[in-house]
Enzyme design. Structure first.
Site, PDB file in Angstrom:
ATOM      1  CG  HIS A  48     111.153 -26.487 -72.686  1.00 44.95           C
ATOM      2  ND1 HIS A  48     110.077 -27.251 -73.081  1.00 44.95           N
ATOM      3  CD2 HIS A  48     112.150 -27.377 -72.446  1.00 44.95           C
ATOM      4  CE1 HIS A  48     110.402 -28.532 -73.078  1.00 44.95           C
ATOM      5  NE2 HIS A  48     111.650 -28.648 -72.699  1.00 44.95           N
ATOM      6  CB  CYS A  66     111.211 -32.118 -67.956  1.00 44.63           C
ATOM      7  SG  CYS A  66     111.951 -33.497 -68.813  1.00 44.63           S
ATOM      8  CG  HIS A  77     115.556 -28.928 -69.979  1.00 44.20           C
ATOM      9  ND1 HIS A  77     114.449 -28.834 -69.169  1.00 44.20           N
ATOM     10  CD2 HIS A  77     115.141 -29.576 -71.095  1.00 44.20           C
ATOM     11  CE1 HIS A  77     113.417 -29.396 -69.762  1.00 44.20           C
ATOM     12  NE2 HIS A  77     113.806 -29.858 -70.945  1.00 44.20           N
ATOM     13  CG  HIS A  93     114.947 -29.732 -75.795  1.00 40.74           C
ATOM     14  ND1 HIS A  93     115.348 -31.003 -75.504  1.00 40.74           N
ATOM     15  CD2 HIS A  93     114.028 -29.400 -74.844  1.00 40.74           C
ATOM     16  CE1 HIS A  93     114.698 -31.439 -74.445  1.00 40.74           C
ATOM     17  NE2 HIS A  93     113.893 -30.474 -74.003  1.00 40.74           N
ATOM     18  CG  HIS A 122     119.823 -18.609 -79.333  1.00 39.04           C
ATOM     19  ND1 HIS A 122     119.748 -19.209 -80.573  1.00 39.04           N
ATOM     20  CD2 HIS A 122     120.991 -18.999 -78.798  1.00 39.04           C
ATOM     21  CE1 HIS A 122     120.837 -19.941 -80.769  1.00 39.04           C
ATOM     22  NE2 HIS A 122     121.609 -19.846 -79.704  1.00 39.04           N
ATOM     23  CD  GLU A 136     111.066 -32.127 -75.502  1.00 35.04           C
ATOM     24  OE1 GLU A 136     110.246 -31.252 -75.217  1.00 35.04           O
ATOM     25  OE2 GLU A 136     111.153 -33.201 -74.896  1.00 35.04           O
TER      26      GLU A 136
HETATM   27  N1  LIG Z   1     104.420 -35.462 -74.346  1.00 33.86           N
HETATM   28  C1  LIG Z   1     105.514 -34.805 -73.941  1.00 33.86           C
HETATM   29  N2  LIG Z   1     106.274 -35.331 -72.975  1.00 33.86           N
HETATM   30  C2  LIG Z   1     107.365 -34.685 -72.569  1.00 33.86           C
HETATM   31  C3  LIG Z   1     107.740 -33.467 -73.169  1.00 33.86           C
HETATM   32  C4  LIG Z   1     106.909 -32.934 -74.193  1.00 33.86           C
HETATM   33  O1  LIG Z   1     107.191 -31.856 -74.761  1.00 33.86           O
HETATM   34  N3  LIG Z   1     105.823 -33.624 -74.544  1.00 33.86           N
HETATM   35  N4  LIG Z   1     108.846 -32.850 -72.739  1.00 33.86           N
HETATM   36  C5  LIG Z   1     109.636 -33.335 -71.818  1.00 33.86           C
HETATM   37  C6  LIG Z   1     110.868 -32.612 -71.433  1.00 33.86           C
HETATM   38  O2  LIG Z   1     110.967 -31.411 -72.127  1.00 33.86           O
HETATM   39  C7  LIG Z   1     112.214 -33.346 -71.553  1.00 33.86           C
HETATM   40  O3  LIG Z   1     113.260 -32.439 -71.869  1.00 33.86           O
HETATM   41  C8  LIG Z   1     112.281 -34.407 -72.555  1.00 33.86           C
HETATM   42  O4  LIG Z   1     112.480 -35.541 -71.871  1.00 33.86           O
HETATM   43  P1  LIG Z   1     112.995 -36.885 -72.515  1.00 33.86           P
HETATM   44  O5  LIG Z   1     112.328 -37.213 -73.780  1.00 33.86           O
HETATM   45  O6  LIG Z   1     112.878 -37.830 -71.421  1.00 33.86           O
HETATM   46  O7  LIG Z   1     114.468 -36.484 -72.929  1.00 33.86           O
HETATM   47  P2  LIG Z   1     115.844 -37.015 -72.460  1.00 33.86           P
HETATM   48  O8  LIG Z   1     116.746 -36.797 -73.616  1.00 33.86           O
HETATM   49  O9  LIG Z   1     116.229 -36.383 -71.197  1.00 33.86           O
HETATM   50  O10 LIG Z   1     115.508 -38.527 -72.215  1.00 33.86           O
HETATM   51  P3  LIG Z   1     116.362 -39.831 -72.124  1.00 33.86           P
HETATM   52  O11 LIG Z   1     115.834 -40.455 -70.886  1.00 33.86           O
HETATM   53  O12 LIG Z   1     117.788 -39.453 -72.062  1.00 33.86           O
HETATM   54  O13 LIG Z   1     115.978 -40.610 -73.349  1.00 33.86           O
HETATM   55  C9  LIG Z   1     109.285 -34.579 -71.109  1.00 33.86           C
HETATM   56  N5  LIG Z   1     108.121 -35.193 -71.597  1.00 33.86           N
HETATM   57 ZN   LIG Z   2     112.640 -30.388 -72.506  1.00 37.35          ZN
END
Ligand SMILES: Nc1nc2c(c(=O)[nH]1)N=C([C@H](O)[C@H](O)COP(=O)(O)OP(=O)(O)OP(=O)(O)O)CN2
Ligand SMILES: [Zn+2]
Length: 132
Positions: free
Chosen positions: A14, A23, A27, A29, A67, A117
């Protein structure tokens, strides 16, 4: 009231359009889904609902997402408020699960759907219980 939960997972890509950060790029998950079911009564086997039955129903729902690029799927197309966030996925799965669960047994309810996620970030969708 009894409450039980199961988990399943699926892999999907997504992006969050217009998001200021990485984001916004496509990418992936491994999404983990937790579903909780509530009910007042156990069956003759002492179960609220067989874990196996609940898992089968939930897997059938998430199979349609597995997928895939979630942004290309009808419920999440167009971005903005419809974006495939953990929140919107939780609501979508809840809404798919709800009729299946009530059809199975009239006194069963979906308590919540939680979408993880990552191991550190999740969102829940549930219906607010009316005040009695
Ligand atoms: N409320 C939400 N905030 C975010 C969502 C979501 O679905 N709801 N999604 C994202 C992104 O999809 C992103 O992939 C997730 O980011 P994050 O949690 O920061 O994940 P990381 O593993 O990359 O973070 P670290 O910084 O390594 O912990 C963003 N926000
Ligand atoms: Zn994401």
């Amino acid at each position: 009231m009894y409450e039980l939960s199961i988990r399943t997972r699926f892999a999907a890509a997504h992006c969050i359009e217009d998001y200021k950060g990485p984001c916004s790029r496509v990418h992936g998950h491994t999404w983990q889904i937790e579903a909780t079911v509530l009910g007042p009564q156990l069956n003759r086997l002492g179960m609220l609902i067989d874990f196996q039955d609940l898992k089968r129903i939930l897997k059938n729902i998430v199979h349609k997402l597995d997928h895939q690029n979630l942004n290309e799927l009808e419920p999440f197309k167009g971005g903005g408020e419809k974006s495939p966030t953990a929140e919107n996925l939780a609501r979508y799965i809840f809404e798919q699960l709800k009729p299946e669960i009530t059809a199975m047994q009239g006194d069963l309810r979906v308590g919540l759907v939680r979408v993880w996620e990552s191991p550190d970030a999740s969102a829940v969708y549930k219906e607010v219980q009316p005040l009695s």
